[in-house]
Design an enzyme around this catalytic site. Structure first.
Site, short mmCIF file in Angstrom:
data_model
loop_
_atom_site.label_atom_id
_atom_site.label_comp_id
_atom_site.label_asym_id
_atom_site.label_seq_id
_atom_site.Cartn_x
_atom_site.Cartn_y
_atom_site.Cartn_z
N LYS A 59 -7.60 3.70 -4.74
CA LYS A 59 -6.62 2.77 -4.18
C LYS A 59 -6.90 2.55 -2.70
CE LYS A 59 -2.69 4.33 -2.84
NZ LYS A 59 -1.31 4.75 -2.51
N ASP A 101 -0.58 -1.75 -6.63
CA ASP A 101 -0.84 -1.84 -5.19
C ASP A 101 -1.98 -2.80 -4.85
OD1 ASP A 101 1.19 -0.10 -4.86
OD2 ASP A 101 0.10 1.30 -3.57
N ASN A 126 5.93 -1.52 -2.95
CA ASN A 126 6.00 -0.19 -2.31
C ASN A 126 4.60 0.23 -1.91
OD1 ASN A 126 7.18 2.10 -1.32
ND2 ASN A 126 7.56 3.06 -3.32
N ASP A 128 -2.02 14.00 -0.73
CA ASP A 128 -1.72 13.42 -2.05
C ASP A 128 -2.16 14.37 -3.17
OD1 ASP A 128 -0.64 11.28 -0.84
OD2 ASP A 128 -2.38 9.96 -1.09
N GLU A 178 6.13 7.70 -1.14
CA GLU A 178 6.85 6.88 -2.11
C GLU A 178 8.28 7.36 -2.29
OE1 GLU A 178 3.76 7.40 -2.07
OE2 GLU A 178 2.62 5.79 -3.04
N HIS A 198 4.30 7.36 -8.63
CA HIS A 198 3.21 7.53 -9.60
C HIS A 198 2.68 8.95 -9.66
CE1 HIS A 198 0.11 6.72 -6.21
NE2 HIS A 198 1.29 6.87 -5.67
N ARG A 199 2.58 9.59 -8.49
CA ARG A 199 1.98 10.94 -8.49
C ARG A 199 2.91 11.98 -9.12
NH1 ARG A 199 -2.64 10.01 -6.61
NH2 ARG A 199 -2.89 8.52 -4.92
N LYS A 226 1.21 1.99 -10.45
CA LYS A 226 0.92 1.80 -9.02
C LYS A 226 -0.55 2.03 -8.72
CE LYS A 226 3.13 2.89 -4.63
NZ LYS A 226 2.10 2.92 -3.64
#
Ligand SMILES: Nc1ncnc2c1ncn2[C@@H]1O[C@H](COP(=O)(O)OP(=O)(O)O)[C@@H](O)[C@H]1O
Ligand SMILES: Nc1ccn([C@@H]2O[C@H](COP(=O)(O)OP(=O)(O)O)[C@@H](O)[C@H]2O)c(=O)n1
Length: 655
Positions: free
Chosen positions: A22, A49, A93, A315, A343, A387-388, A413
């Site tokens: 991403k 995204d 987002n 992340d 997020e 998403h994570r 996302k």
């Protein structure tokens, strides 16, 4: 709310082709748009995204086309400022798109409005706006100071050639400034105030700027100078690496579920910082192998907890927090304050959801300490439009428990095909014989519990006293004044029992109840609630969750017929009613309870009759169960017989 139920899983093994990164995708799209010339972008990530960025660029007058239904795009650069001078952009987002476009548009000489979803409007952007204002940018806050939405008017460039930006909130601010600096046409030096977090993301930015012809001079992590006279030029074609953050879920799956699991698309040649996630996993005891474009994870034994600073991989560190559930001892994640402005507030969200699974979690302003439970509890996981959260928590199923993931589509996302990819490398356990089960069923006081616990100890297996769950339901009902025939209320109780089994003791709502549970009054109540189908359904997944490696011995009424129909060995353990009444009598007297033998015999016979006559899971010997009549056997003889049956079956399989 939509949800996805993941069945308990046993192992993970296989190969995954990663989707594009991403971070790299959105930087490349912006650079290709600003550059002189046309860029062939290969293997772009297909996600919310990136779609946000592509739509925004189209609104700004950038021409791009997608090649058929591939993930390859051709972007015609505008060679500097965007042609459309007035636009309203909705950026969802997508932090990467919002921050970098804010910087670029502020220096582009147009009037723009930038908005996002409500959460985006809670994510601070004041530090970036302050830095851009030092250069002469005209930016107003439309709602709250320091937060989107923003209104941008043409900049009135100042003399300033130096700007300062805080480095400890989001590295995307520095990335935005760096990417936009060449648009001013003059030499710009960006000074970082305070510690710069998530440094590897800045490396990605510098690396990609270089690919598009702009060199940045740097003084450590303190100052970055973009010399005057540089413009972005298309490199012709550029390939988007696989997403190293997405790789973390599969590598962790390999480490938790045995592996090997191989990811293709990133490796030792990667420019992404999250590739270093593999090192953290290695510290936890996983075996990691790596080539230029692939990484592979596996593990022989159990992982162990670590204490580490995760500032460089915020992340991917979320995946470590979930892997910590499978480690021996606690895991401490330090220096992760940036989680608070992602997020969602990821520290809080992570702590809340890990606790649902039984973990003990300590959370601080910028740290998280995770101590796994003795046994994971099945749970429904909320994902906070993050998403994570959804991807990390899918790993829990590898602990052999059922998990429900709420709003699973939030993975779109960054990784729309995530759950399909995850399913392709994992194996379901519930109806598999991977983890052996010895099921011992039979009437009350025949000795099932005693024999099952001893067999479990001899084999080093887990032990489940399924009757205790029915007894706990009856006890909880009694305490809360729920009638024993109120099926719906009882099922609700059964589903939400707060219980803990540890060292042969049982706790209900934090109170030790092992002795109270064994009273005949509770036993009779259990027999009544056990006749209700909704209660049995409510307890089904809870019981199956006990099936954990290396194996399970369980006793009850329907272990072999309903709960574990694929059990390796099924025993129907019984004794004459008189003998059973005698055994119960002795047992109760030894525990100091008052008892009357003839009453006991009567109650026991009534209970047998009720258990045998009920419509769901009645007490009876299954056709595939071995009868073990113990009226004239000692406990040791009964245990030896069960062990012999199990071993005969194992060698019979030629295993
Ligand atoms: N084969 C056996 N011979 C004599 N006593 C036994 C035997 N098996 C179990 N017992 C005793 O009988 C009592 C009831 O056993 P328990 O395991 O509680 O039965 P269940 O789980 O079937 O209700 C216990 O006190 C136990 O020690
Ligand atoms: N798997 C099971 C276990 C228990 N039960 C019920 O729960 C009650 C208590 O079970 P238990 O195994 O603790 O009882 P005892 O056999 O020890 O008396 C029994 O009367 C059964 O009706 C069941 O229906 N299914």
């Amino acid at each position: 709310m939509e949800f996805l139920d993941l069945s308990p899983l046993t192992r993970a093994r296989g190969t995954i082709q990663l989707p594009g990164s991403k971070s790299i995708s959105n930087r490349i799209l912006l650079l290709s748009a600003l550059a002189q010339g046309t860029t062939d972008v290969r293997s772009l990530l297909d996600s919310d995204d990136t779609r946000v960025m592509l739509d925004a660029l189209a609104c700004l007058g950038v021409n791009w086309i997608r090649r058929g239904d591939t993930q390859d795009y051709v972007v015609q650069g505008v060679g500097g400022a965007f042609p459309v001078k007035q636009a309203e952009l909705s950026l969802g987002n997508a932090g990467t798109a919002f921050r970098s476009l804010t910087a670029a548009l502020a220096l582009c000489g147009g009037n723009y409005t930038l908005r996002g979803v409500p959460r985006m409007h809670e994510r601070p952007i004041g530090d970036l706006v302050d830095a851009l204002r030092q250069l002469g940018a005209q930016i107003d806050y439309l709602d709250n100071a320091d937060f989107p939405p923003l209104k941008i008017a043409p900049a009135q460039l100042t003399e300033a050639s130096e700007v300062a930006v805080r480095g400890n909130v989001s590295s995307q601010f520095l990335t935005g400034l760096l990417l936009a600096a060449p648009l001013t046409g003059k030499s710009i030096t960006i000074r970082v105030i305070g510690e710069l977090i998530s440094r590897p993301y800045i490396e990605i930015t510098l690396n990609l700027m270089r690919r598009f012809g702009v060199e940045v001079e740097r003084d450590g992590w303190q100052a970055f100078t973009v010399p005057a006279g540089q413009v972005y030029r298309s490199p012709g074609s550029i390939y988007v690496e696989g997403d190293a953050s997405s790789a973390s879920y599969f590598l962790a799956a390999g480490a938790i579920g045995g592996g090997p699991v191989r990811v293709e698309g990133v490796g030792s040649a990667s420019i992404q910082g999250d590739i270093r996630f593999a090192e953290a996993l290695q510290q936890m005891g996983a075996t990691i192998a790596m080539g230029g474009n692939w990484v592979e994870a596996s593990a022989q034994g159990r992982l162990h907890g670590i204490d580490a600073d995760f500032n460089h991989i915020p992340d991917a560190a979320m995946t470590i927090a979930v892997a910590a559930l499978f480690a021996q001892g606690s895991t401490m994640l330090r220096n992760i304050g940036s989680w608070r402005v992602k997020e969602t507030d990821r520290i809080h969200a992570m702590a809340t959801e890990l606790r649902k699974l039984g973990a003990t979690v300590e959370e601080g302003a910028d740290f998280l300490r995770v101590t796994p439970p003795v046994q994971l509890q099945p749970a429904t996981i909320d994902t906070y439009d993050d998403h994570r959260m959804a991807m990390c928590f899918s790993l829990v199923a590898l602990g052999g428990v059922a998990v429900r993931i709420n709003d699973p589509k939030c993975v779109n996302k960054t990784f729309p095909g995530y759950f399909e990819a995850f399913a392709s490398i994992t194996q379901r356990s519930v109806m598999s014989t991977d983890i052996p089960v010895i099921a011992i069923d039979g009437p009350s006081a025949s000795g099932k519990g005693t024999v099952a616990a001893l067999v479990a100890r001899a084999l080093g297996f887990h032990y489940l006293d399924s009757g205790a769950l029915y007894r706990l339901t009856a006890l909880a009902a009694q305490r809360r004044g729920v009638a024993l025939d109120d099926e719906a209320a009882l099922a609700q109780l059964a589903r939400n029992l707060d219980v803990r089994f540890e060292g042969g003791e049982i706790w209900l709502d934090g109170e030790r109840v092992s002795d109270e549970l064994r009273t005949e009054r509770i036993g009779n109540g259990a027999s009544k609630v056990a006749a209700l189908p909704a209660v049995r359904t409510a307890l089904l997944e809870r019981q199956r969750a006990f099936r954990q490696a290396p194996g399970l011995v369980t006793d009850g009424r329907d272990m072999g017929s309903v709960v574990f129909p694929d059990a390796a060995t099924k025993i129907f353990l019984t004794a004459s009613a008189e003998e059973r009444a005698q055994r119960r009598y002795k047992q109760l007297m030894e525990k100091g309870f008052d008892a009357n033998l003839s009453n006991l015999l009567e109650e026991l016979s009534e209970r047998d009759a009720r258990d045998a006559a009920r419509s769901v899971a009645p007490l009876k010997q299954g056709a595939d169960a071995i009868l073990l009549e113990t009226t004239h056997l000692s406990i040791d003889q009964a245990v030896a017989t069960v062990l012999a049956c199990y071993q005969a079956r194992q060698s019979g399989q030629g295993a």
